[in-house]
Design an enzyme around this catalytic site. Structure first.
Site, PDB file in Angstrom:
ATOM      1  CG  ASP A   1      -5.374  -3.491  -2.129  1.00 37.79           C
ATOM      2  OD1 ASP A   1      -4.994  -3.026  -0.908  1.00 37.79           O
ATOM      3  OD2 ASP A   1      -5.531  -4.523  -1.946  1.00 37.79           O
TER       4      ASP A   1
ATOM      5  CD  GLU B   1       1.408   0.769   7.122  1.00 41.81           C
ATOM      6  OE1 GLU B   1       0.969   0.775   5.903  1.00 41.81           O
ATOM      7  OE2 GLU B   1       0.921  -0.320   7.866  1.00 41.81           O
TER       8      GLU B   1
ATOM      9  CG  PHE C   1     -12.367  -0.464   2.415  1.00 43.11           C
ATOM     10  CD1 PHE C   1     -11.573  -1.194   3.586  1.00 43.11           C
ATOM     11  CD2 PHE C   1     -11.728  -0.445   1.415  1.00 43.11           C
ATOM     12  CE1 PHE C   1     -10.654  -1.899   3.584  1.00 43.11           C
ATOM     13  CE2 PHE C   1     -10.419  -1.261   0.968  1.00 43.11           C
ATOM     14  CZ  PHE C   1      -9.861  -1.925   2.234  1.00 43.11           C
TER      15      PHE C   1
ATOM     16  NE  ARG D   1      -1.880  -2.998  -4.364  1.00 40.10           N
ATOM     17  CZ  ARG D   1      -2.063  -3.078  -3.015  1.00 40.10           C
ATOM     18  NH1 ARG D   1      -1.838  -2.000  -2.066  1.00 40.10           N
ATOM     19  NH2 ARG D   1      -2.079  -4.411  -2.536  1.00 40.10           N
TER      20      ARG D   1
ATOM     21  CE  LYS E   1      -9.977   2.692   7.281  1.00 34.17           C
ATOM     22  NZ  LYS E   1     -10.774   1.751   7.120  1.00 34.17           N
TER      23      LYS E   1
ATOM     24  N   GLY F   1       0.805  -1.231  -0.159  1.00 34.32           N
ATOM     25  CA  GLY F   1      -0.058   0.005  -0.056  1.00 34.32           C
ATOM     26  C   GLY F   1       0.776   1.318  -0.039  1.00 34.32           C
TER      27      GLY F   1
HETATM   28  P1  IMP Z   1      -4.724  -2.063  10.808  1.00 31.81           P
HETATM   29  O1  IMP Z   1      -3.571  -3.055  11.255  1.00 31.81           O
HETATM   30  O2  IMP Z   1      -5.897  -2.362  11.004  1.00 31.81           O
HETATM   31  O3  IMP Z   1      -4.067  -0.606  11.306  1.00 31.81           O
HETATM   32  O4  IMP Z   1      -4.459  -2.093   9.249  1.00 31.81           O
HETATM   33  C1  IMP Z   1      -3.656  -1.668   8.534  1.00 31.81           C
HETATM   34  C2  IMP Z   1      -3.414  -2.099   7.076  1.00 31.81           C
HETATM   35  O5  IMP Z   1      -4.381  -2.713   6.652  1.00 31.81           O
HETATM   36  C3  IMP Z   1      -2.991  -0.871   6.316  1.00 31.81           C
HETATM   37  O6  IMP Z   1      -1.341  -0.860   6.119  1.00 31.81           O
HETATM   38  C4  IMP Z   1      -3.627  -1.266   4.952  1.00 31.81           C
HETATM   39  O7  IMP Z   1      -2.614  -1.984   3.992  1.00 31.81           O
HETATM   40  C5  IMP Z   1      -4.963  -1.990   5.262  1.00 31.81           C
HETATM   41  N1  IMP Z   1      -5.955  -1.034   5.465  1.00 31.81           N
HETATM   42  C6  IMP Z   1      -6.497  -0.611   6.462  1.00 31.81           C
HETATM   43  N2  IMP Z   1      -7.618   0.227   6.114  1.00 31.81           N
HETATM   44  C7  IMP Z   1      -7.676   0.213   4.969  1.00 31.81           C
HETATM   45  C8  IMP Z   1      -8.597   0.701   3.636  1.00 31.81           C
HETATM   46  O8  IMP Z   1      -9.420   1.638   4.182  1.00 31.81           O
HETATM   47  N3  IMP Z   1      -8.181   0.634   2.612  1.00 31.81           N
HETATM   48  C9  IMP Z   1      -7.347  -0.043   2.115  1.00 31.81           C
HETATM   49  N4  IMP Z   1      -6.457  -0.683   3.101  1.00 31.81           N
HETATM   50  C10 IMP Z   1      -6.526  -0.710   4.345  1.00 31.81           C
HETATM   51 MG    MG Z   2      -0.607  -1.564   4.316  1.00 34.20          MG
END
Ligand code: IMP
Ligand code: MG
Length: 180
Positions: free
Chosen positions: A158, A98, A151, A164, A130, A43
């Site tokens: 993606d 990130e 999302f 992407r 977020k 990402g």
């Molecule tokens: P976390 O561990 O829940 O903080 O999620 C982090 C990872 O999930 C990020 O590095 C993204 O790759 C993916 N991710 C989380 N939310 C989204 C979103 O809304 N769109 C796309 N990818 C997401």
């Molecule tokens: Mg990621």
């Protein structure tokens, strides 16, 4: 606009302006240091490519790939290293790059894992954060934008490996992932 996309959230100009600002702050803070940008695949690639060019101190770039999402939109809570760094980061000033922090689980894991390798410093630059009420409280040293708990796709992010390549950041239609 693609039929899966609900609305545009952040346009190209706004992204460019913010990335430039982040690059300026990072350049100021890392003068005389041994900066290593650690991009989190996949990402962060677009963001990292633009950010690196707005940073004017010497740097190295390395990548890590971790799994937190499969093809769905829910985090599993289990983080696995799919690809590790190529180089040793001991004594280096490491900046994790990130795309987005959602629950914070991925970042929490990365911080713990990279810290154990004894870098001189370890900070985080995330393009997006977020507004998720369940988010673990973590310090994000450089944050591009706060985004609603939807999302998000585009500019590296993606949905099922799609979108992407979009130059702007969009909200995906909720009906595509609100089925459970
Ligand atoms: P976390 O561990 O829940 O903080 O999620 C982090 C990872 O999930 C990020 O590095 C993204 O790759 C993916 N991710 C989380 N939310 C989204 C979103 O809304 N769109 C796309 N990818 C997401
Ligand atoms: Mg990621």
């Amino acid at each position: 606009m693609d039929e899966d996309l609900e609305r545009i959230l952040i346009g190209e100009k706004e992204i460019k302006k913010r990335v430039k600002e982040l690059g300026e702050s990072i350049s100021k803070d890392y003068q005389g240091k041994e900066l290593v940008l650690v991009g989190i695949l996949r990402g962060a690639i677009i963001f990292l490519a633009d950010l690196a060019r707005e940073i004017n101190v010497p740097m190295k770039v390395d990548f890590m790939a971790v799994s937190s999402y499969g093809s769905s939109t829910k985090t599993s809570g289990v983080v696995r290293i799919l690809k590790d760094l190529d180089d040793d980061i001991r004594g280096k000033d490491v900046l994790i790059v990130e795309d987005i922090v959602d629950t914070g689980l991925t970042l929490k894991y990365l911080l713990k894992n990279l810290k154990s390798r004894k870098p001189a410093s370890l900070k985080v630059c995330s393009l997006l954060k977020k507004e998720n009420k369940q988010q673990i409280s973590l310090d994000i040293d450089y944050c591009g934008f706060k985004v609603p708990d939807n999302f998000i796709v585009g500019y590296g992010l993606d949905w099922d490996e799609k979108y992407r390549n979009l130059s702007c950041i969009y909200v995906l239609k909720p009906e595509l992932y609100n089925e459970d």
